[in-house]
Design a protein around this motif. Structure first.
Motif, PDB file in Angstrom:
ATOM      1  N   LEU A   2       0.841  -1.205   0.000  1.00 15.47           N
ATOM      2  CA  LEU A   2       0.000   0.000   0.000  1.00 15.47           C
ATOM      3  C   LEU A   2       0.878   1.258   0.000  1.00 15.47           C
ATOM      4  O   LEU A   2       1.924   1.287   0.655  1.00 15.47           O
ATOM      5  N   PRO A   3       0.443   2.301  -0.703  1.00 17.58           N
ATOM      6  CA  PRO A   3       1.190   3.562  -0.681  1.00 17.58           C
ATOM      7  C   PRO A   3       0.810   4.389   0.550  1.00 17.58           C
ATOM      8  O   PRO A   3      -0.291   4.242   1.086  1.00 17.58           O
ATOM      9  N   ASP A   4       1.722   5.245   0.979  1.00 16.40           N
ATOM     10  CA  ASP A   4       1.512   6.045   2.184  1.00 16.40           C
ATOM     11  C   ASP A   4       1.307   7.516   1.785  1.00 16.40           C
ATOM     12  O   ASP A   4       2.199   8.118   1.183  1.00 16.40           O
ATOM     13  N   PRO A   5       0.145   8.088   2.133  1.00 17.96           N
ATOM     14  CA  PRO A   5      -0.116   9.465   1.720  1.00 17.96           C
ATOM     15  C   PRO A   5       0.910  10.463   2.288  1.00 17.96           C
ATOM     16  O   PRO A   5       1.219  11.453   1.635  1.00 17.96           O
ATOM     17  N   GLU A   6       1.453  10.166   3.472  1.00 17.12           N
ATOM     18  CA  GLU A   6       2.435  11.101   4.038  1.00 17.12           C
ATOM     19  C   GLU A   6       3.735  11.064   3.246  1.00 17.12           C
ATOM     20  O   GLU A   6       4.393  12.082   3.060  1.00 17.12           O
ATOM     21  N   GLU A   7       4.091   9.871   2.766  1.00 11.51           N
ATOM     22  CA  GLU A   7       5.275   9.789   1.891  1.00 11.51           C
ATOM     23  C   GLU A   7       4.998  10.522   0.577  1.00 11.51           C
ATOM     24  O   GLU A   7       5.883  11.189   0.031  1.00 11.51           O
ATOM     25  N   ALA A   8       3.777  10.402   0.101  1.00 15.48           N
ATOM     26  CA  ALA A   8       3.412  11.089  -1.147  1.00 15.48           C
ATOM     27  C   ALA A   8       3.526  12.602  -0.956  1.00 15.48           C
ATOM     28  O   ALA A   8       4.015  13.312  -1.837  1.00 15.48           O
ATOM     29  N   ARG A   9       3.099  13.073   0.201  1.00 15.83           N
ATOM     30  CA  ARG A   9       3.141  14.515   0.469  1.00 15.83           C
ATOM     31  C   ARG A   9       4.560  15.054   0.277  1.00 15.83           C
ATOM     32  O   ARG A   9       4.764  16.123  -0.277  1.00 15.83           O
ATOM     33  N   ARG A  10       5.544  14.261   0.712  1.00 14.19           N
ATOM     34  CA  ARG A  10       6.939  14.712   0.618  1.00 14.19           C
ATOM     35  C   ARG A  10       7.435  14.768  -0.833  1.00 14.19           C
ATOM     36  O   ARG A  10       8.449  15.390  -1.113  1.00 14.19           O
ATOM     37  N   LEU A  11       6.719  14.110  -1.731  1.00 17.22           N
ATOM     38  CA  LEU A  11       7.160  14.092  -3.132  1.00 17.22           C
ATOM     39  C   LEU A  11       6.550  15.221  -3.960  1.00 17.22           C
ATOM     40  O   LEU A  11       6.923  15.423  -5.117  1.00 17.22           O
TER      41      LEU A  11
END
Ligand SMILES: Cc1ncc(COP(=O)(O)O)c(C=O)c1O
Length: 390
Positions: free
Chosen positions: A153-162
């Motif tokens: 599963l992808p992590d929205p908080e990791e996505a935020r950093r991108l």
């Protein structure tokens, strides 16, 4: 002097499925060990007999050779809007729906409407290779969001950093290709909130939605009256109705974007193939029971696959599986995924896709489109994996 080619296109990898299929082209297989092909995700059974009879009867109609409206047959847009509103308990109208020549084209037109050279689009890693290829060819930078090693599963908080000022969209595929993972509604909701907060699009590819294991709607986004500000949903008629070669898919989005989609579809295709649209319309209107049966059949195949791995450990780890796909970790440390996949093709007559075709860092993995297979062949598949170790 010869002409020069667009360097963006020449730099992109060759079509991955065609490359894999080339490994067995021209070979013949003994009856005792036939080819097991779990490479391309394509239903092996024909469309419903009623659908085929309907198309045969429609072929003589005078309008069948004509273009349709650019965004598709009004009846199909209407029927799909009603169906989507029903399954998501939301509000989607015919004007929100555009019909495309397959979901791949839906993605191409969606991203062409949203982003240009130098912009960025976030793709989960492993990715669906055609999306990576298309973005590269457009000069759009694909920014990779690795999924969790345990749950895929992808992590929205990791996505935020991108995210950067150049980000135009986040793309999620659920159920996922290649991992099979089904993203929970709350996770999809969190990505939607993140995209909205940043004023970017959430592109949700739900090609495999008809094969979800979970009951209830896949997400609640269409219940939000403002969904059109953020959500772009993509769909394919290829899988559930066995219409892959008919080339028909769909996009759901708000009006300003749909105006761009219409211009792009007009230039690249004028309209999706009419016969495909007629087939899709019949499917949506009449094949509710067929859809449910396909879902159950594939769920049983998944259960058979899990059982085969539990009872007869083939030495390959079932990392994640669901809907149409299983993503496996192979046991050959130090070997590339392509080396392993080629050996399976050469020695075990088993055709699958190496993880490396789904992005960097995937050398330990192989993708199996198990839903293609007759359920009876699944234990045989596990058996061949086991024998590949010896
Ligand atoms: C995630 C995903 N999106 C889109 C497509 C393309 O579907 P279509 O046949 O509708 O173009 C596929 C096909 O395998 C897919 O796996």
């Amino acid at each position: 002097m010869s002409y020069r080619l667009n360097a963006h296109a020449t730099a992109v990898v060759a079509p991955p499925i065609a490359e894999v299929q080339g490994w067995v082209r021209g070979r013949s297989f003994p009856a005792s060990k036939p080819l097991i092909d779990v490479a391309q995700a394509v239903p092996s059974e024909p469309p419903a007999a009623t659908l085929r009879a309907h198309l045969a009867a429609r072929l003589d109609a005078a309008d069948m050779s004509l273009y349709t409206d650019i965004l598709g047959l009004p009846a199909l847009r209407e029927a799909l809007a009603r169906h989507v509103s029903e399954i998501y308990a939301g509000a989607v109208t015919a004007a929100d729906i555009g019909i495309t020549a397959g979901c791949n084209q839906a993605f191409c037109v969606a991203t062409a409407a949203l982003a240009g050279p130098g912009d960025e689009v976030v793709l989960t890693l492993p990715y669906y290779f055609n999306y990576q290829m298309w973005l590269e060819m457009q000069g759009i930078r694909a920014v990779h969001l690795p999924v969790g090693a345990r749950d895929a599963l992808p992590d929205p908080e990791e996505a935020r950093r991108l995210l950067s000022p150049r980000t135009r969209a986040i793309v999620l595929v659920t159920p996922n290709n290649p991992t099979g993972a089904e993203y929970p509604p709350e996770l999809i909701g969190a990505f939607h909130a993140l995209a909205r907060e940043h004023g970017i699009a959430l592109i949700l590819d739900e090609t495999y939605r008809d094969f979800r294991g979970a009951d209830g709607p896949a997400h609640g986004l269409f219940r939000d009256p403002d969904w059109r500000d953020t959500l772009v949903q993509l769909y394919s008629f290829s899988k559930v109705y066995s219409l892959a070669g008919y080339r028909v898919g769909a996009i759901a989005c708000g009006q300003p974007m749909m105006e761009s989609v219409e211009k792009i579809v007009d230039c690249v295709a004028i309209c999706a193939p009419r016969i495909g649209q007629e087939a899709a319309l019949f499917g949506v209107q009449h094949l509710g029971r067929w859809r449910e049966e396909r879902r159950q059949i594939i769920a049983e195949k998944l259960a058979t696959l899990r059982r085969a791995f539990r009872t007869n450990d083939p030495g390959y780890e079932l990392v994640s599986a669901g809907a149409y796909f299983a993503y496996l970790r192979h046991p050959f440390a130090g070997e590339t995924a392509t080396e392993v996949a080629r050996r399976l093709a050469d020695r075990e007559n088993l055709l699958c896709v190496p993880g490396s075709m789904f992005g960097p860092g995937q050398e330990s993995y192989l993708r199996f489109a198990f839903a293609n297979l007759d359920a009876g062949l699944i234990p045989e598949l596990a058996q061949r994996l086991a024998s590949s170790r010896g």
